[in-house]
Design an enzyme around this catalytic site. Structure first.
Site, mmCIF file in Angstrom:
data_model
loop_
_atom_site.group_PDB
_atom_site.id
_atom_site.type_symbol
_atom_site.label_atom_id
_atom_site.label_comp_id
_atom_site.label_asym_id
_atom_site.label_seq_id
_atom_site.Cartn_x
_atom_site.Cartn_y
_atom_site.Cartn_z
ATOM 1 N N ALA A 123 49.403 29.336 34.294
ATOM 2 C CA ALA A 123 48.122 29.379 33.593
ATOM 3 C C ALA A 123 47.344 28.084 33.778
ATOM 4 C CB ALA A 123 48.353 29.662 32.107
ATOM 5 N N ALA A 129 36.493 26.532 34.000
ATOM 6 C CA ALA A 129 37.248 25.777 35.001
ATOM 7 C C ALA A 129 37.915 26.730 35.977
ATOM 8 C CB ALA A 129 38.295 24.893 34.318
ATOM 9 N N PHE A 155 41.977 34.990 33.024
ATOM 10 C CA PHE A 155 42.349 35.518 34.349
ATOM 11 C C PHE A 155 43.802 35.181 34.688
ATOM 12 C CE2 PHE A 155 37.705 35.047 36.101
ATOM 13 C CZ PHE A 155 37.276 36.017 35.199
ATOM 14 N N ILE A 156 44.698 35.225 33.724
ATOM 15 C CA ILE A 156 46.081 34.842 33.983
ATOM 16 C C ILE A 156 46.905 36.070 34.396
ATOM 17 C CG2 ILE A 156 48.159 33.725 33.060
ATOM 18 C CD1 ILE A 156 45.517 31.955 33.389
ATOM 19 N N ARG A 242 50.822 29.571 48.208
ATOM 20 C CA ARG A 242 49.749 30.136 49.037
ATOM 21 C C ARG A 242 50.251 31.029 50.161
ATOM 22 N NH1 ARG A 242 46.806 24.984 48.480
ATOM 23 N NH2 ARG A 242 45.420 25.415 46.739
ATOM 24 N N ARG A 267 42.752 63.110 63.051
ATOM 25 C CA ARG A 267 41.395 63.584 62.779
ATOM 26 C C ARG A 267 40.712 64.063 64.062
ATOM 27 N NH1 ARG A 267 37.633 65.729 59.441
ATOM 28 N NH2 ARG A 267 35.582 64.766 59.666
ATOM 29 N N GLY A 339 36.102 57.236 57.424
ATOM 30 C CA GLY A 339 34.770 57.787 57.166
ATOM 31 C C GLY A 339 34.587 58.193 55.714
ATOM 32 N N GLU A 363 44.106 31.899 43.680
ATOM 33 C CA GLU A 363 44.855 30.725 44.134
ATOM 34 C C GLU A 363 44.004 29.849 45.053
ATOM 35 O OE1 GLU A 363 49.062 32.752 43.897
ATOM 36 O OE2 GLU A 363 49.202 30.778 44.816
ATOM 37 N N GLY A 364 42.792 29.627 44.601
ATOM 38 C CA GLY A 364 41.832 28.830 45.365
ATOM 39 C C GLY A 364 40.992 29.757 46.217
#
Lengths: 383, 260
Positions: A123, A129, A155-156, A242, A267, A339, A363-364
């Site tokens: 967190a 921030a 946003f954790i 990362r 298709r 499509g 993560e950045g």
């Protein structure tokens, strides 16, 4: 391409593949729709020892480090980027304890995390921030044998579901970035509650939630490293994690590509499979090449980390940035190949495009990754 | 408690090809897997181990590559593995197979419970499990869908029937064949896979088992496959129409003409 995996790495990849195909792919659409937390899948991963692969053996893990973690994350993401991130985010929350935890902290937390009995979360982010992580407002004030936490994280990933949180908070506001510290906070600590659960574009199986700290009193033993090390811990953690996000991106791209390729062969238009048209062929060729290039970069970076190469910030940023940009492009093209059908929720492909987007952000952001890369290039030049 | 799980390696296909000369299965070029029904027996063995602290052993009779199947069982949590493998056992039918397995189990000695899948997906006979129990002269319960309890040397199980189930108690040792309703087999764990990879597999050949040559392999197998063929599709039936009374009359006439 053959990445010359060891027998052990091959075994891990095959096991993750099996879990992904048998236990995750069949439920991916359901969790995407309901946004329930995929505990069933987490249980399977725990039972298969996959939560412990990067945790040292003395703490109940397999001690295999970052590359095998990337292999697992990639395979899971091929089936569902959302379920894969629940797994990977627990690794993100575990890394700081492996890297900076003292013996007591490691003994206390790592065995349960390795066994998948508890999930972890990291967190840092707050409403004000995001990319500017030094702007965090959450505070930790020392009082006797305790720290008192106050503030809001948002946003954790794994928020509300994880039981072990590594939380970054300011212990000394006057020192700016050097005034941040990292703490281990357990779920159910008085003063620690959960706020809004986000309704997201993609990775909807995962839980993204606010953490609220109101005079949350935690023992001083829960400080990770020393006071003021919060941002160093964050940066070192991200360097390790990362490649995991990058592996997630590669997996999402690969999963989408496979669906597009199969569809293109089946298709029929103008009395031919659309894979016989050069326009489609070139798209497929580009997609496959980009995925392979991204994968090679991710694997190389993960192997660097595991072999103790220092200063991996640039390589790890390159892997994350490149792989996630590839994932976005490949999944968009995959929808294009399908499509009109590709745009419909009845087909699994649009989910890949929605899941891919976040890999360019979290993560950045990829813009921050470019800053890291450029900064490092200039630094190396000056040497 | 000692639990023995009997498994078989089978071709991973439902489209089994037969060699018309020998009337045996063509196994070349088809990937082998553990017989799906045996996976439930393995899982149940591991669950009994977890619940009652049993020691578990998996055995199979087959060519050397059947070792793979044993390692997979070990990776799911079975403790030990024995491969029964000898040219002398080749061509065994269900009688000779169950005779050989029963003797291998006798050689293991100490056992309380034998678990088998209800049948193999290639032969579909469902005879080997019951055959083993007959050779060992121990009780058997087939089509078990749940083990209720194991207590004081008595096992109580639910035996699946077409409608409902029987609850059956048996003294130990006994043999159970299990159906897929009994559990959901787990995926192997990484630690289990690593352990299985390094585990030593005991191999017993005719030298170790020293069985009566009259009762093993092709020559010890009373089953003779005379012919294998695909039955001709059934001719389409007749549809009788009209009101019920009319149809009943027509049907009666037709049946009468069939009899005469």
């Amino acid at each position: 391409m053959d990445y010359l995996l060891t027998d052990e790495e091959r075994m891990i990849k095959d096991l993750a593949y099996k879990i992904a195909e048998e236990k995750i792919r069949p439920v991916a659409a359901k969790y995407d729709q309901t946004e329930e937390f995929p505990w069933e899948a987490m249980k399977v991963l725990a039972q298969s020892d996959l939560f412990g692969i990067f945790i040292p053996e003395e703490y109940g893990g397999m001690g295999l480090k970052v590359f095998p973690l990337c292999l697992v994350t990639e395979e899971l993401s091929r089936a569902c980027g959302g379920i894969a991130v629940c797994y990977a985010a627990s690794a993100l929350g575990t890394f700081p304890i492996i890297l900076f935890g003292n013996e007591e902290q490691k003994k206390k937390y790592l065995p349960d995390l390795a066994g998948g009995k508890r999930l972890a979360a990291f967190a840092l982010t707050e409403p004000e921030a995001g990319s500017d992580a030094s702007a965090i407002k959450t505070t930790a004030k020392k009082e006797g044998n305790y720290y008192i936490l106050n503030g809001l994280k948002h946003f954790i990933t794994n928020g509300g579901e994880a039981e072990v949180y590594v939380v970054i908070a300011m212990t000394d506001k006057t020192k700016g970035a050097r005034g941040a510290s990292a703490f281990i906070v357990e779920k159910n600590t008085p003063g620690f509650s959960f706020g809004k659960k986000e309704d997201k574009l993609g990775i909807r199986a995962s839980s993204t939630r606010e953490l609220i700290f109101t005079d949350c009193k935690i023992p001083k033993e829960n400080l990770l490293g020393k006071e003021g090390m919060g941002f160093i811990i964050t940066m070192k953690t991200f360097d390790m994690s990362r490649p995991g996000v990058a592996a997630q991106a590669v997996g999402i791209a690969q999963g989408a590509f496979e669906i597009a390729l199969r569809y293109a062969k089946q298709r029929q238009q103008f009395d031919k499979p659309i894979s016989s048209f050069q326009g489609i062929q070139w798209m497929l060729a580009d997609m496959a090449t980009q995925i392979e290039a991204a994968r090679a970069l991710v694997y190389a970076c993960a192997r660097e980390i595991d072999n103790g190469i220092k200063d991996i910030a640039k390589d790890s940023a390159m892997a994350k940035m490149f792989a996630s940009d590839v994932a976005m492009k490949v999944t968009t093209d995959a929808v294009q190949i399908l499509g009109g059908y590709g745009y419909m929720r009845d087909y699994p492909i649009e989910k890949y495009m929605r899941d891919a987007k976040i890999t360019q952000i979290y993560e950045g952001t990829n813009q921050i990754q470019r800053n890291i890369i450029a900064l490092q290039l200039i630094k190396e030049m000056a040497k | 408690m000692n639990v023995i799980v009997c498994i078989k390696q089978v071709p991973q296909t439902t489209d089994v090809k037969i060699n018309p000369q020998t009337n045996t299965l063509i196994r070349e070029g088809v990937e082998s897997i553990i017989n799906p029904f045996d996976m439930y027996a393995i899982e149940e063995g591991v669950r009994i181990k977890e619940k009652y602290g049993a020691n578990t052993t998996v055995i199979t009779m087959g060519p050397p590559q059947a070792e793979e199947a044993l390692r997979e069982a070990l990776s799911m949590g079975i403790d030990e593995a024995i491969l029964i493998s000898d040219r002398a056992y080749a061509g065994s039918d269900t009688w000779a197979t169950s005779y050989t397995l029963a003797n291998a189990i006798r050689k293991i000695g100490n056992f309380d419970l034998i678990l088998c899948g209800k049948q193999a997906s290639d032969g579909d006979t469902a005879q080997v499990g019951p055959g083993i129990s007959s050779h060992l002269d121990i009780p058997q319960v087939t089509y078990v869908k749940r083990i209720q309890q194991i207590k004081d040397n008595i096992i109580r199980v639910e035996r699946m029937m077409e409608e409902g189930y029987h609850v059956i108690e048996s003294p130990l040792p006994c043999l159970l064949t299990v159906v897929k309703e009994i559990n959901e087999p787990r995926l192997p764990s990484l630690k289990g896979m690593l352990r299985a990879k390094q585990a030593k597999i005991t191999v017993w050949t005719q030298k170790e088992l020293n069985l009566d040559p009259q009762h093993i392999g092709l020559s010890g197998s009373p089953t003779q496959v005379i012919k294998i063929f695909t039955p001709a599709p059934r001719a389409g039936g007749q549809i009788l129409s009209g009101d019920p009374e009319e149809i009943a009359g027509k049907l009666l006439e037709l049946l009468k003409s069939e009899i005469s």
